[in-house]
Design a protein around this motif. Structure first.
Motif, short mmCIF file in Angstrom:
data_model
loop_
_atom_site.label_atom_id
_atom_site.label_comp_id
_atom_site.label_asym_id
_atom_site.label_seq_id
_atom_site.Cartn_x
_atom_site.Cartn_y
_atom_site.Cartn_z
N THR A 4 -11.07 -0.87 0.79
CA THR A 4 -12.32 -0.63 1.49
C THR A 4 -12.41 0.82 1.92
O THR A 4 -11.42 1.54 1.93
CB THR A 4 -12.43 -1.54 2.73
OG1 THR A 4 -11.30 -1.29 3.57
CG2 THR A 4 -12.46 -3.00 2.33
N THR A 110 -24.22 -5.99 -3.38
CA THR A 110 -23.64 -4.78 -2.81
C THR A 110 -23.35 -3.78 -3.93
O THR A 110 -23.86 -3.94 -5.04
CB THR A 110 -22.37 -5.13 -1.99
OG1 THR A 110 -21.93 -3.96 -1.31
CG2 THR A 110 -21.27 -5.72 -2.84
N THR A 157 -11.71 -16.92 5.17
CA THR A 157 -12.96 -16.19 5.29
C THR A 157 -12.78 -14.68 5.21
O THR A 157 -13.57 -13.98 4.60
CB THR A 157 -13.66 -16.55 6.62
OG1 THR A 157 -13.82 -17.96 6.66
CG2 THR A 157 -14.99 -15.89 6.74
N THR A 158 -11.73 -14.16 5.79
CA THR A 158 -11.53 -12.71 5.82
C THR A 158 -10.68 -12.20 4.67
O THR A 158 -10.48 -11.00 4.55
CB THR A 158 -10.85 -12.31 7.14
OG1 THR A 158 -9.60 -13.00 7.24
CG2 THR A 158 -11.73 -12.63 8.33
N SER A 161 -12.28 -9.50 2.01
CA SER A 161 -12.88 -8.27 2.55
C SER A 161 -14.20 -7.95 1.87
O SER A 161 -14.54 -6.79 1.68
CB SER A 161 -11.91 -7.10 2.39
OG SER A 161 -10.71 -7.34 3.04
N PRO A 163 -18.05 -7.38 1.63
CA PRO A 163 -19.02 -6.93 2.64
C PRO A 163 -19.85 -8.09 3.19
O PRO A 163 -20.24 -8.99 2.45
CB PRO A 163 -19.90 -5.94 1.87
CG PRO A 163 -19.03 -5.43 0.78
CD PRO A 163 -18.17 -6.60 0.39
N ASN A 164 -20.10 -8.06 4.49
CA ASN A 164 -20.88 -9.09 5.17
C ASN A 164 -22.18 -8.48 5.67
O ASN A 164 -22.14 -7.64 6.58
CB ASN A 164 -20.07 -9.67 6.33
CG ASN A 164 -20.79 -10.76 7.06
OD1 ASN A 164 -21.99 -10.98 6.87
ND2 ASN A 164 -20.06 -11.46 7.92
N ASP A 166 -24.28 -9.51 7.66
CA ASP A 166 -24.51 -9.77 9.09
C ASP A 166 -23.69 -8.83 9.98
O ASP A 166 -23.87 -8.83 11.20
CB ASP A 166 -24.18 -11.23 9.43
CG ASP A 166 -25.12 -12.19 8.74
OD1 ASP A 166 -26.28 -11.79 8.45
OD2 ASP A 166 -24.71 -13.33 8.47
N SER A 167 -22.78 -8.08 9.40
CA SER A 167 -21.93 -7.17 10.19
C SER A 167 -22.18 -5.71 9.88
O SER A 167 -21.28 -4.89 10.02
CB SER A 167 -20.46 -7.51 9.94
OG SER A 167 -20.17 -8.81 10.33
N GLY A 168 -23.35 -5.41 9.39
CA GLY A 168 -23.71 -4.01 9.16
C GLY A 168 -23.17 -3.42 7.88
O GLY A 168 -23.27 -2.21 7.67
N ALA A 169 -22.57 -4.23 7.02
CA ALA A 169 -22.03 -3.70 5.76
C ALA A 169 -23.18 -3.32 4.82
O ALA A 169 -24.27 -3.85 4.94
CB ALA A 169 -21.15 -4.75 5.11
N TRP A 173 -27.88 -10.47 1.36
CA TRP A 173 -27.59 -11.82 0.83
C TRP A 173 -28.29 -12.01 -0.49
O TRP A 173 -29.44 -11.65 -0.68
CB TRP A 173 -28.04 -12.91 1.81
CG TRP A 173 -27.24 -12.94 3.07
CD1 TRP A 173 -27.68 -12.65 4.32
CD2 TRP A 173 -25.86 -13.29 3.21
NE1 TRP A 173 -26.65 -12.77 5.23
CE2 TRP A 173 -25.53 -13.17 4.58
CE3 TRP A 173 -24.86 -13.68 2.31
CZ2 TRP A 173 -24.26 -13.44 5.06
CZ3 TRP A 173 -23.60 -13.94 2.80
CH2 TRP A 173 -23.30 -13.83 4.15
#
Length: 175
Positions: A4, A110, A157-158, A161, A163-164, A166-169, A173
């Motif tokens: 990342t 992404t 889930t993690t 890595s 990009p999500n 919902d977390s500003g990545a 969707w």
């Protein structure tokens, strides 16, 4: 392998002391199938490892281009059938089928940069010859390729890595 953050090209020192790139930007094209991608209904898909690379099966999937969520699920199932010989996308082989797992995660649209080792003019004959790694990047990064990504439903889930949104990545969707 996926890392990342912003990327740096790996360099090495030649016999004459000159530094030169040991990696190059790679844009997957017709050679994608020769480098771990399979083609399923026109989509190029591959499984991805977690950063520790200590799993037997992929913890996520990457499809080149921006694709629909349903299409990446189908492509991921095809990848697992062709590469690992099984069709169940919900569990890893040997998992307890009575154990509850989350539903299939949503895919994200992404971008990433593919780096290939080694630079063709300076082959080093190391264990990384003809391998590539991918780094998530904003779409504005030089060499960025559009990607649809999804973690494996049985992976933590993690783990991937990915990009999500919902977390500003830098991702949205997939529909």
């Amino acid at each position: 392998m996926i890392t990342t953050g912003l990327y740096d090209l790996v360099t090495s020192e030649g016999d004459d002391g000159t530094m030169h790139p040991a990696e190059q930007l790679w844009t997957p094209g017709e050679d994608a199938a020769e480098n771990g991608f399979i083609v399923h209904r026109g989509l190029y898909v591959t499984g991805i490892d977690d950063p520790t690379e200590d799993r037997l099966f992929p913890i996520g999937f990457v499809v080149l281009g921006h694709q629909r969520w349903a299409d990446i699920i189908e492509a991921a199932a095809a990848y697992m059938a062709r590469v690992h010989g099984w069709r169940n996308l919900h569990l890893y082989p040997g998992d307890d089928p009575s154990e509850l797992i989350p539903r299939i995660p949503r895919a994200v649209l992404t971008h990433g940069v593919f780096l290939r080792h080694p630079h063709p003019d300076h082959g080093c004959a190391c264990e990384w010859d003809d391998t590539w790694r991918m780094i998530w990047t904003p779409s504005t990064e030089p060499g960025a390729v559009p990607i649809t990504a999804m973690r494996h439903p049985a992976a933590p889930t993690t783990a991937a890595s990915i990009p999500n949104p919902d977390s500003g990545a830098p991702a949205t969707w997939a529909t």
